[in-house]
Design a protein around this motif. Structure first.
Motif, PDB file in Angstrom:
ATOM      1  N   GLN A  42       0.829  -1.198   0.000  1.00 39.49           N
ATOM      2  CA  GLN A  42       0.000   0.000   0.000  1.00 39.49           C
ATOM      3  C   GLN A  42       0.867   1.252   0.000  1.00 39.49           C
ATOM      4  O   GLN A  42       2.004   1.248   0.457  1.00 39.49           O
ATOM      5  N   ARG A  43       0.279   2.301  -0.516  1.00 38.27           N
ATOM      6  CA  ARG A  43       0.955   3.586  -0.468  1.00 38.27           C
ATOM      7  C   ARG A  43       1.091   4.020   0.984  1.00 38.27           C
ATOM      8  O   ARG A  43       0.147   3.891   1.769  1.00 38.27           O
ATOM      9  N   GLU A  44       2.249   4.550   1.340  1.00 30.72           N
ATOM     10  CA  GLU A  44       2.470   4.966   2.712  1.00 30.72           C
ATOM     11  C   GLU A  44       3.106   6.346   2.769  1.00 30.72           C
ATOM     12  O   GLU A  44       3.863   6.742   1.874  1.00 30.72           O
ATOM     13  N   LEU A  45       2.796   7.045   3.839  1.00 38.08           N
ATOM     14  CA  LEU A  45       3.367   8.362   4.062  1.00 38.08           C
ATOM     15  C   LEU A  45       4.837   8.221   4.397  1.00 38.08           C
ATOM     16  O   LEU A  45       5.225   7.371   5.205  1.00 38.08           O
ATOM     17  N   VAL A  46       5.654   9.084   3.793  1.00 37.42           N
ATOM     18  CA  VAL A  46       7.074   9.147   4.120  1.00 37.42           C
ATOM     19  C   VAL A  46       7.332  10.345   5.022  1.00 37.42           C
ATOM     20  O   VAL A  46       7.882  10.220   6.109  1.00 37.42           O
ATOM     21  N   ASN A  56       6.411  15.910   9.835  1.00 35.76           N
ATOM     22  CA  ASN A  56       6.100  14.583  10.350  1.00 35.76           C
ATOM     23  C   ASN A  56       6.762  13.543   9.466  1.00 35.76           C
ATOM     24  O   ASN A  56       6.760  13.683   8.235  1.00 35.76           O
ATOM     25  N   TYR A  57       7.291  12.504  10.102  1.00 34.30           N
ATOM     26  CA  TYR A  57       7.990  11.449   9.373  1.00 34.30           C
ATOM     27  C   TYR A  57       7.424  10.083   9.744  1.00 34.30           C
ATOM     28  O   TYR A  57       6.990   9.860  10.874  1.00 34.30           O
ATOM     29  N   ALA A  58       7.468   9.171   8.784  1.00 35.19           N
ATOM     30  CA  ALA A  58       7.193   7.783   9.110  1.00 35.19           C
ATOM     31  C   ALA A  58       8.310   7.283  10.024  1.00 35.19           C
ATOM     32  O   ALA A  58       9.461   7.687   9.885  1.00 35.19           O
ATOM     33  N   SER A  60       9.835   4.643  10.013  1.00 33.11           N
ATOM     34  CA  SER A  60      10.859   3.903   9.274  1.00 33.11           C
ATOM     35  C   SER A  60      11.935   4.791   8.659  1.00 33.11           C
ATOM     36  O   SER A  60      12.999   4.303   8.269  1.00 33.11           O
ATOM     37  N   VAL A  61      11.665   6.087   8.558  1.00 32.23           N
ATOM     38  CA  VAL A  61      12.635   6.986   7.922  1.00 32.23           C
ATOM     39  C   VAL A  61      13.180   8.031   8.869  1.00 32.23           C
ATOM     40  O   VAL A  61      14.067   8.807   8.490  1.00 32.23           O
ATOM     41  N   LYS A  62      12.672   8.080  10.081  1.00 35.95           N
ATOM     42  CA  LYS A  62      13.148   9.078  11.038  1.00 35.95           C
ATOM     43  C   LYS A  62      14.650   8.943  11.256  1.00 35.95           C
ATOM     44  O   LYS A  62      15.166   7.843  11.436  1.00 35.95           O
ATOM     45  N   GLY A  63      15.308  10.089  11.241  1.00 36.45           N
ATOM     46  CA  GLY A  63      16.747  10.092  11.435  1.00 36.45           C
ATOM     47  C   GLY A  63      17.544   9.863  10.164  1.00 36.45           C
ATOM     48  O   GLY A  63      18.769  10.046  10.152  1.00 36.45           O
ATOM     49  N   ARG A  64      16.856   9.471   9.093  1.00 34.44           N
ATOM     50  CA  ARG A  64      17.552   9.222   7.822  1.00 34.44           C
ATOM     51  C   ARG A  64      17.094  10.172   6.717  1.00 34.44           C
ATOM     52  O   ARG A  64      17.880  10.540   5.850  1.00 34.44           O
ATOM     53  N   PHE A  65      15.829  10.543   6.756  1.00 37.92           N
ATOM     54  CA  PHE A  65      15.268  11.427   5.724  1.00 37.92           C
ATOM     55  C   PHE A  65      14.971  12.792   6.334  1.00 37.92           C
ATOM     56  O   PHE A  65      14.598  12.895   7.499  1.00 37.92           O
ATOM     57  N   THR A  66      15.111  13.818   5.505  1.00 37.70           N
ATOM     58  CA  THR A  66      14.781  15.175   5.935  1.00 37.70           C
ATOM     59  C   THR A  66      13.928  15.842   4.860  1.00 37.70           C
ATOM     60  O   THR A  66      14.319  15.898   3.691  1.00 37.70           O
TER      61      THR A  66
END
Length: 117
Positions: A42-46, A56-58, A60-66
């Motif tokens: 399914q489509r998920e929020l990043v 706001n971050y998923a 799974s990506v916190k600390g890696r994506f900005t």
């Protein structure tokens, strides 16, 4: 009618970095963000960012994506680092704006991000 044009993405090795950008035209939007969809999932929020609010971050990506945005350019960016094979997906830009109490939602065409192990 708001249009979203994405750029960036591509193929990268695990641990590498990529940047995405999404420019909105045709109107001012209040919220901009990135979603992703992997095959069979399914489509998920990043990540999402609204004017005057913290991003706001998923989990799974916190600390890696900005995520960041340039309101003057009506553009949102996603800086991705520490990429993992599980990050492989089509990344879609999303924008929303409210006009006379009605919220409109717009989507970009998507850009492929592939992370090799």
């Amino acid at each position: 009618q708001v249009q979203l044009v994405e750029s960036g993405g591509g193929l990268v090795q695990a641990g590498g970095s990529l940047s995405l950008s999404c420019a909105a035209s045709g109107g001012t939007v209040s919220t901009m963000g990135w979603y992703r969809q992997a095959p069979g999932k399914q489509r998920e929020l990043v990540a999402v960012i609204s004017n005057g609010s913290m991003p706001n971050y998923a989990d799974s990506v916190k600390g890696r994506f900005t995520i960041s945005r340039d309101n003057a350019k009506n553009t949102v960016y996603l800086q991705m680092s520490g990429l993992k094979p599980d990050d492989t997906a089509v990344y879609l830009c999303n924008a929303r704006r409210t006009v006379i109490f009605k919220t409109y939602e717009y989507w970009g065409q998507g850009t492929q991000v592939t992370v090799s192990s």
